[in-house]
Design a protein around this motif. Structure first.
Motif, short mmCIF file in Angstrom:
data_model
loop_
_atom_site.label_atom_id
_atom_site.label_comp_id
_atom_site.label_asym_id
_atom_site.label_seq_id
_atom_site.Cartn_x
_atom_site.Cartn_y
_atom_site.Cartn_z
N SER A 105 2.02 -3.35 -4.53
CA SER A 105 0.94 -3.27 -5.51
C SER A 105 1.47 -3.51 -6.92
O SER A 105 2.53 -3.01 -7.30
N ARG B 241 3.15 1.21 -11.28
CA ARG B 241 2.46 0.63 -10.14
C ARG B 241 1.58 1.68 -9.48
O ARG B 241 1.88 2.87 -9.50
N ARG B 242 0.52 1.20 -8.89
CA ARG B 242 -0.36 2.12 -8.16
C ARG B 242 0.31 2.57 -6.88
O ARG B 242 1.02 1.83 -6.24
N ASN C 290 -1.62 -6.80 -3.93
CA ASN C 290 -2.42 -5.62 -3.63
C ASN C 290 -2.69 -5.62 -2.14
O ASN C 290 -2.03 -6.33 -1.39
N GLU C 291 -3.66 -4.81 -1.70
CA GLU C 291 -3.89 -4.71 -0.26
C GLU C 291 -4.42 -6.00 0.35
O GLU C 291 -4.36 -6.19 1.56
#
Length: 676
Positions: free
Chosen positions: A156, A674-675, A182-183
């Motif tokens: 992410s 970062r997330r 990201n995802e």
């Protein structure tokens, strides 16, 4: 070609005590992608996976350098940053098939790949398929196949890496990578820019200088020290890849790679020309692109790939005296490849796996020479190449696995006979992961466009080269709490008939013909080991060894032909390399040792004159790295010394290689929030 990612989702560990429940299959098998466990798709294959650490440990190396230091292949190099081709098991460079993200990138003109133009920084996964195992990914690999891939990063947030290298001979290397993930999305941009005068000094043992006194009497003779002339290079590579997952088991990917290489071709050590007067230069532009769609299901996996390769090459050799330019050679060539492939995998039960693959390539080549000395030396041709592959893998009992493969290929209007292959492996000792493997396969390689149509000399009546290969070996894997041991040893026996060889004819130019029968046999061995000592120390080592007699068994061309039963030119019987690494906290020390045995330069293996053979040599490289970590930045400083012992050697006659030289690298990686 089998899609590595998709197949990994369908594989079953060879040492599992019982098949995983069907409902748990996807979760369990995802771990196989990173675990060193026998997978159904690898049944009987002689396959070497290069560690990612090896690929990215020394960022300035090309794939030619990586394969030289960490594989059993012989890399035939014409000098630093010049053409470097790979030879499996004593075969020729055109017998090594090379794929990038599933697409063959061998030149349709020459049938080879220059590994010096492939930055290791662009490769995330490299797999070597030896001998009969190459049929698992493509046809035509009478020696083997090299499968190179880029992989998605789904971390992410943003990522940035910049590396600056400064080295001997005014060498500057710059590397940049920008990533975002990201995802659903993963994107990466990589840029490599390398430039060097490459004017290293060497002792020229092919020349002798006489020193005379006032009376003209020779008082002493010595070999002069010269500079590598016309060896400069200026390379830039840009790689962009994008991946997207839609949440419904579909993944879409796109990779585009642009490369521009401007290289001076070094003069031979026996050449007395002045590089200020003579220019010997190659200019090359290459674009490669691949689009892919992969779908993963419970029992079915399906994938489609399509791609293009476009290459433009210019070679100029001219002289300039008093502002007057005289062109000797002005060669221009363009080649274009279009490719599409579909693959489907079906796993009806936990011990069965079926794969079907179909591919179509269209190659078009235009080659010409514009100089007044070569008028008419040109051709313009296109060719369609089709292939169909079917395979079945079966595990009747827990320890035994069997595989059968059948390929059918068609070149233009010529249908190649069916290409069968059989593979088997049996686990003889589970705690040490000891597996016996064996395979047998037939293979064909169709002549290249230059072989058939080059003017003057192309021979449209050439027959495909035919090969039969037998492999047998033992591999081992042992993992403990703080150590890992892995290795294999393989014996092989190969016969190639209708070997294509370019020889001079009665008209004064070179022409290819099916003149040789070659018998290759020998041993290959590979080992890896890693041990963690306490919380601060890590020790690691790996190595390769090969023994490869490659003998000419063809009929004598004349009564004076003394080549029968002799080793092929430039094929070493023995080669070896060892890499060792010691890490203590943030310090890393690495040592690399490489050896190639003697190589003959004549088909008769004549050693009575000095140019009849190239002497064995041993190389040593050392790197020392210090890593730093701050909350906002990760950084490292690395010093690399190549050929630290100053070994004087050549891999090709009259092509000098660099002595001791060094490079220093600074790496910066900003750390953004970062997330989770």
């Amino acid at each position: 070609m089998m899609l590595s990612f998709l197949m990994a989702l369908l594989t079953v560990p060879a040492d599992s005590l019982a098949p995983a429940p069907r409902s748990e299959r996807n979760e369990v098998l995802r771990e196989v992608e990173v675990a060193a466990i026998r997978r159904m798709k690898d049944v009987g294959l002689e396959k070497t996976e290069l560690d990612t650490t090896v690929l990215h440990q020394n960022i300035a190396l090309s794939m030619a350098d990586i394969l030289t230091r960490h594989s059993s292949l012989f890399i035939k190099q014409y000098g630093r940053a010049t053409e470097s081709t790979a030879e499996f098991r004593g075969t020729s460079p055109s017998h090594t098939q090379v794929l990038w993200n599933g697409m063959k990138i061998n030149s349709p003109m020459l049938g080879t790949v220059d590994f010096s133009t492939i930055p290791a920084y662009f490769i995330d996964q490299a797999s070597l398929f030896h001998g009969a195992s190459s049929l698992a990914v493509t046809g035509g690999g009478l020696g083997g196949a090299v499968d190179l891939r880029t992989l998605p990063l789904y971390d992410s947030g943003w990522g940035l890496q910049y590396v600056q290298g400064v080295g001997s001979y005014d060498t500057y290397d710059q590397f940049l990578r920008l990533t975002y993930g990201n995802e659903r999305w993963s994107t990466s941009t990589r840029v490599v820019y390398s430039t060097s005068d490459n004017d290293f000094r060497y002792t020229n043992y092919d020349k002798m200088v006489d020193e005379r006194d006032a009376d003209g009497t020779i008082v002493r003779s010595y070999h002069p020290t010269e500079r590598n002339r016309s060896g400069y290079f200026d390379d830039i590579h840009v790689l962009q890849d994008v991946y997207y997952r839609d949440g419904r088991n579909n993944r879409f990917g796109a990779q585009v790679w642009y490369a521009h290489s401007l290289r001076g071709l070094p003069f031979l050590s026996v050449d007395y020309k002045d590089d200020l007067t003579f220019t010997n230069e190659q200019n090359q532009h290459t674009v490669r692109g691949v689009l892919s769609w992969d779908h993963t299901g419970n029992d079915w996996n399906t994938g489609v790939r399509m791609g293009v390769v476009s290459q433009r090459m210019a070679y100029d050799y001219f002289t300039r005296r008093q502002e007057v330019k005289s062109i000797v050679t002005q060669s221009r060539s363009r080649s274009h490849t279009a490719y599409v492939q579909g693959t489907s995998d079906w796993m009806p039960a936990d011990n069965w796996l079926f794969t079907a693959s179909a591919s179509v390539y269209y190659n078009h080549v235009r080659s010409r020479d514009l100089s007044p000395f070569h008028m008419g030396d040109n051709y313009c041709r296109g060719r369609l190449e089709e292939a169909l592959s079917l395979s079945a893998k079966w595990r009747p009992v827990d320890r035994l696995s069997l595989s059968a493969l059948l390929r059918q290929e068609c070149y233009a209007n010529d249908l190649v006979p069916p290409i069968p292959a059989l593979y088997i492996d049996y686990q003889i000792h589970r705690p040490w992961g000891l597996v016996l493997k064996a395979s047998v396969a037939r293979n064909y390689r169709y002549p290249t466009m230059d072989d058939l149509y080059f003017l003057p000399g192309g021979n449209p009546d050439l027959r495909p080269e035919r090969g039969v290969t037998y492999d047998g070996g033992l591999e081992m894997l042992r993992q403990g709490r703080c150590y890992t041991l892995k290795g294999n040893i393989t014996a092989f026996d190969s016969y190639i008939t209708d070997w294509i060889l370019w020889t001079p004819n009665a008209k004064g130019f070179w022409q290819p013909s099916n003149v040789k029968k070659v018998h290759n046999y020998g041993l290959e061995a590979h080992f890896e080991g890693e041990m963690r000592v306490g919380s601060d120390w890590t020790l690691a080592a790996s190595g390769n060894f090969s023994y490869t007699p490659s003998l000419n068994r063809g009929e004598e061309l004349s009564g004076a032909d003394a080549s029968y039963g002799k080793q092929l030119c430039y094929v070493p019987r023995t080669s070896a390399n060892v890499a060792a690494r010691v890490q203590w906290r943030s310090w890393l020390l690495a040592y690399q040792w490489t050896h190639y045995g003697e190589r003959f330069t004549t088909t008769s293996n004549e050693v009575n004159y000095i140019t009849g053979r190239l002497l064995p040599y041993y190389m040593s490289d050392v790197t020392l790295e210090k890593r730093f970590q701050w909350r906002w930045m990760h950084a490292s400083v690395k010093a690399a010394v190549y050929n630290i012992l100053g070994t004087e050697y050549v891999t090709v006659l009259a092509r000098p290689m660099a002595g001791r030289h060094f490079e220093i690298f600074l790496e910066l990686k900003p750390q953004w929030k970062r997330r989770k």
